[in-house]
Design a protein around this motif. Structure first.
Motif, PDB file in Angstrom:
ATOM      1  N   ILE A   1       0.838  -1.200   0.000  1.00 42.89           N
ATOM      2  CA  ILE A   1       0.000   0.000   0.000  1.00 42.89           C
ATOM      3  C   ILE A   1       0.877   1.255   0.000  1.00 42.89           C
ATOM      4  N   GLY A   2       1.898   1.271   0.845  1.00 39.12           N
ATOM      5  CA  GLY A   2       2.801   2.419   0.897  1.00 39.12           C
ATOM      6  C   GLY A   2       3.555   2.608  -0.403  1.00 39.12           C
ATOM      7  N   ARG A   3       3.971   1.491  -1.020  1.00 34.68           N
ATOM      8  CA  ARG A   3       4.683   1.579  -2.295  1.00 34.68           C
ATOM      9  C   ARG A   3       3.775   2.146  -3.374  1.00 34.68           C
ATOM     10  N   ALA A   4       2.508   1.737  -3.370  1.00 40.83           N
ATOM     11  CA  ALA A   4       1.570   2.272  -4.358  1.00 40.83           C
ATOM     12  C   ALA A   4       1.285   3.750  -4.105  1.00 40.83           C
ATOM     13  N   LEU A   5       1.064   4.117  -2.850  1.00 45.64           N
ATOM     14  CA  LEU A   5       0.693   5.494  -2.523  1.00 45.64           C
ATOM     15  C   LEU A   5       1.782   6.488  -2.908  1.00 45.64           C
ATOM     16  N   PHE A   6       3.023   6.160  -2.610  1.00 44.85           N
ATOM     17  CA  PHE A   6       4.084   7.156  -2.722  1.00 44.85           C
ATOM     18  C   PHE A   6       5.039   6.934  -3.893  1.00 44.85           C
ATOM     19  N   HIS A   7       4.877   5.821  -4.601  1.00 41.16           N
ATOM     20  CA  HIS A   7       5.749   5.570  -5.744  1.00 41.16           C
ATOM     21  C   HIS A   7       4.943   5.309  -7.009  1.00 41.16           C
ATOM     22  N   GLY A   8       4.075   4.296  -6.994  1.00 46.38           N
ATOM     23  CA  GLY A   8       3.252   4.004  -8.157  1.00 46.38           C
ATOM     24  C   GLY A   8       4.087   3.668  -9.371  1.00 46.38           C
ATOM     25  N   THR A   9       3.578   4.015 -10.544  1.00 50.64           N
ATOM     26  CA  THR A   9       4.316   3.775 -11.787  1.00 50.64           C
ATOM     27  C   THR A   9       4.750   5.124 -12.375  1.00 50.64           C
ATOM     28  N   GLN A  10       3.887   5.762 -13.148  1.00 51.28           N
ATOM     29  CA  GLN A  10       4.224   7.080 -13.695  1.00 51.28           C
ATOM     30  C   GLN A  10       4.133   8.172 -12.630  1.00 51.28           C
ATOM     31  N   VAL A  11       3.048   8.141 -11.856  1.00 50.07           N
ATOM     32  CA  VAL A  11       2.846   9.107 -10.770  1.00 50.07           C
ATOM     33  C   VAL A  11       2.394   8.337  -9.547  1.00 50.07           C
ATOM     34  N   PRO A  12       2.622   8.856  -8.338  1.00 47.82           N
ATOM     35  CA  PRO A  12       2.162   8.158  -7.136  1.00 47.82           C
ATOM     36  C   PRO A  12       0.635   8.097  -7.083  1.00 47.82           C
ATOM     37  N   VAL A  13       0.134   7.062  -6.443  1.00 51.33           N
ATOM     38  CA  VAL A  13      -1.311   6.850  -6.394  1.00 51.33           C
ATOM     39  C   VAL A  13      -2.002   7.936  -5.585  1.00 51.33           C
ATOM     40  N   TRP A  14      -1.325   8.520  -4.579  1.00 47.67           N
ATOM     41  CA  TRP A  14      -1.981   9.561  -3.798  1.00 47.67           C
ATOM     42  C   TRP A  14      -2.369  10.742  -4.679  1.00 47.67           C
TER      43      TRP A  14
ATOM     44  N   VAL B   1      -0.884  -3.333  -8.504  1.00 47.57           N
ATOM     45  CA  VAL B   1      -2.197  -3.176  -9.137  1.00 47.57           C
ATOM     46  C   VAL B   1      -3.304  -3.399  -8.122  1.00 47.57           C
ATOM     47  N   MET B   2      -3.200  -4.473  -7.345  1.00 42.39           N
ATOM     48  CA  MET B   2      -4.252  -4.786  -6.385  1.00 42.39           C
ATOM     49  C   MET B   2      -4.271  -3.803  -5.221  1.00 42.39           C
ATOM     50  N   SER B   3      -3.111  -3.318  -4.832  1.00 50.53           N
ATOM     51  CA  SER B   3      -3.078  -2.283  -3.786  1.00 50.53           C
ATOM     52  C   SER B   3      -3.774  -1.020  -4.270  1.00 50.53           C
ATOM     53  N   THR B   4      -3.534  -0.650  -5.523  1.00 52.93           N
ATOM     54  CA  THR B   4      -4.202   0.519  -6.089  1.00 52.93           C
ATOM     55  C   THR B   4      -5.703   0.296  -6.188  1.00 52.93           C
ATOM     56  N   ALA B   5      -6.116  -0.923  -6.549  1.00 61.25           N
ATOM     57  CA  ALA B   5      -7.550  -1.228  -6.622  1.00 61.25           C
ATOM     58  C   ALA B   5      -8.210  -1.099  -5.253  1.00 61.25           C
ATOM     59  N   ILE B   6      -7.542  -1.570  -4.207  1.00 60.42           N
ATOM     60  CA  ILE B   6      -8.081  -1.428  -2.848  1.00 60.42           C
ATOM     61  C   ILE B   6      -8.209   0.046  -2.484  1.00 60.42           C
ATOM     62  N   LEU B   7      -7.173   0.837  -2.773  1.00 62.81           N
ATOM     63  CA  LEU B   7      -7.221   2.266  -2.470  1.00 62.81           C
ATOM     64  C   LEU B   7      -8.312   2.970  -3.263  1.00 62.81           C
ATOM     65  N   ALA B   8      -8.534   2.538  -4.503  1.00 63.22           N
ATOM     66  CA  ALA B   8      -9.553   3.175  -5.344  1.00 63.22           C
ATOM     67  C   ALA B   8     -10.960   2.905  -4.828  1.00 63.22           C
ATOM     68  N   MET B   9     -11.155   1.804  -4.113  1.00 63.40           N
ATOM     69  CA  MET B   9     -12.477   1.483  -3.589  1.00 63.40           C
ATOM     70  C   MET B   9     -12.805   2.208  -2.294  1.00 63.40           C
ATOM     71  N   LEU B  10     -11.797   2.707  -1.593  1.00 62.43           N
ATOM     72  CA  LEU B  10     -12.027   3.255  -0.260  1.00 62.43           C
ATOM     73  C   LEU B  10     -12.860   4.543  -0.241  1.00 62.43           C
ATOM     74  N   PRO B  11     -12.537   5.585  -1.040  1.00 60.01           N
ATOM     75  CA  PRO B  11     -13.330   6.826  -0.950  1.00 60.01           C
ATOM     76  C   PRO B  11     -14.824   6.635  -1.220  1.00 60.01           C
ATOM     77  N   PRO B  12     -15.248   5.942  -2.301  1.00 57.92           N
ATOM     78  CA  PRO B  12     -16.688   5.710  -2.458  1.00 57.92           C
ATOM     79  C   PRO B  12     -17.291   4.934  -1.302  1.00 57.92           C
ATOM     80  N   LEU B  13     -16.535   3.971  -0.764  1.00 62.25           N
ATOM     81  CA  LEU B  13     -17.035   3.203   0.372  1.00 62.25           C
ATOM     82  C   LEU B  13     -17.238   4.096   1.587  1.00 62.25           C
ATOM     83  N   VAL B  14     -16.295   4.992   1.842  1.00 59.75           N
ATOM     84  CA  VAL B  14     -16.418   5.917   2.976  1.00 59.75           C
ATOM     85  C   VAL B  14     -17.635   6.823   2.802  1.00 59.75           C
ATOM     86  N   VAL B  15     -17.851   7.334   1.583  1.00 59.79           N
ATOM     87  CA  VAL B  15     -19.004   8.204   1.328  1.00 59.79           C
ATOM     88  C   VAL B  15     -20.306   7.457   1.566  1.00 59.79           C
ATOM     89  N   VAL B  16     -20.407   6.225   1.090  1.00 61.28           N
ATOM     90  CA  VAL B  16     -21.635   5.439   1.274  1.00 61.28           C
ATOM     91  C   VAL B  16     -21.873   5.152   2.750  1.00 61.28           C
TER      92      VAL B  16
END
Length: 281
Positions: free
Chosen positions: A61-74, A250-265
């Protein structure tokens, strides 16, 4: 009587068993994504794939958030959040004001304009995407938050729903507000908006998820990686052809992508349900 109780008990059991099976079917892919996000790439590609979580979840998760591929996931999450909130708030504000004008003001061709708005339901983004892109490009809004948000903030559905809500408000309330000296602006903010709060909450949840999941339009109007949304970034991370990719990322990014809509709901669940099933008029 015993037969009715037994029949009711069997139906109760069958209903909950069906719900449990449905939950398992829906949640199993999410669980697999969680498991894949907690292992190394070699472990994921091994046969059989691990079905229990590993120790590397927070590392990935930390690697995805702060490194990612082209740009960090955050940064992609931030772009998606700005776009989703901009679309949601813009749609609600424009729909509230347009519905208010249609219901409470008398002007020439009032219903003609309403039906023109309503007819845009037959023209989704995919149909009008070429002229919309041309307008955005000519205004210099490519690779910008305004280009991501403004072409998508009009909503015929929300306008129609707010119009129906306003039509249920008794005329006596309008007359009482007028007698108390409330002008159009005060009536709008002090009476209509508080009475529509559950409907606004329900639409907020629906429109936020709609804005968060946008893929085609952001892909067209952004060419610089720093404006990628998380949905776009996730698609770019998925391996192509013979490339093995980085599935933990990829899967870490998918988990992070699901969190904001889940929090809103979760946060707006109570108001969301009330807005769908109740009418506080």
């Amino acid at each position: 009587m015993d037969g009715m109780v037994e029949k009711r008990g069997a139906g109760f059991l069958l209903t909950h068993l069906s719900l449990l099976v449905g939950v398992l079917v829906i949640c199993f892919p999410v669980y697999i994504a969680f498991v894949a996000a907690s292992h190394t790439h070699a472990e994921i590609l091994s046969t059989p794939m691990p079905l229990l979580p590993g120790p590397l979840f927070f590392d990935n998760i930390g690697r995805a958030l702060f490194h990612g591929t082209q740009v960090p996931v955050w940064l992609m999450l931030f772009n998606s959040l700005v776009m989703a909130l901009g679309i949601t708030i813009g749609k609600i504000v424009i729909s509230l004001t347009s519905a208010y004008a249609i219901v409470y003001f008398r002007f020439p061709l009032r219903m003609f304009f309403f039906w023109m708005i309503f007819m845009t339901l037959m023209l989704p983004v995919e149909v009008r995407i070429v002229p919309t892109f041309e307008v955005v490009a000519s205004l210099g809004m490519l690779n910008s938050y305004s280009g991501l948000i403004f072409p998508l903030i009009a909503s015929a559905t929300a306008t129609f729903l707010f119009r129906q809500v306003f039509l249920t408000i008794p005329d006596e309330m309008v007359e009482a507000a007028r007698i108390d000296g409330a002008g159009p602006v005060r009536f709008f903010f002090d009476i209509l908006i508080p009475m529509s709060r559950t409907n606004i909450a329900a639409l907020f949840v629906i429109l936020f998820i709609y804005g968060w999941n946008q893929y085609l339009w952001p892909m067209l109007v952004t060419t610089r990686p720093e404006f990628n949304t998380v949905i776009m970034g996730l698609n770019h991370m998925i391996p192509r052809s013979d490339d093995y990719g980085d599935w933990p990322l990829v899967m870490s990014t998918a988990i992070l992508a699901m969190l904001p809509p889940l929090v809103v709901v979760v946060l707006m669940q109570r108001l969301f349900v009330k807005g769908l099933v109740e009418s506080e008029k």
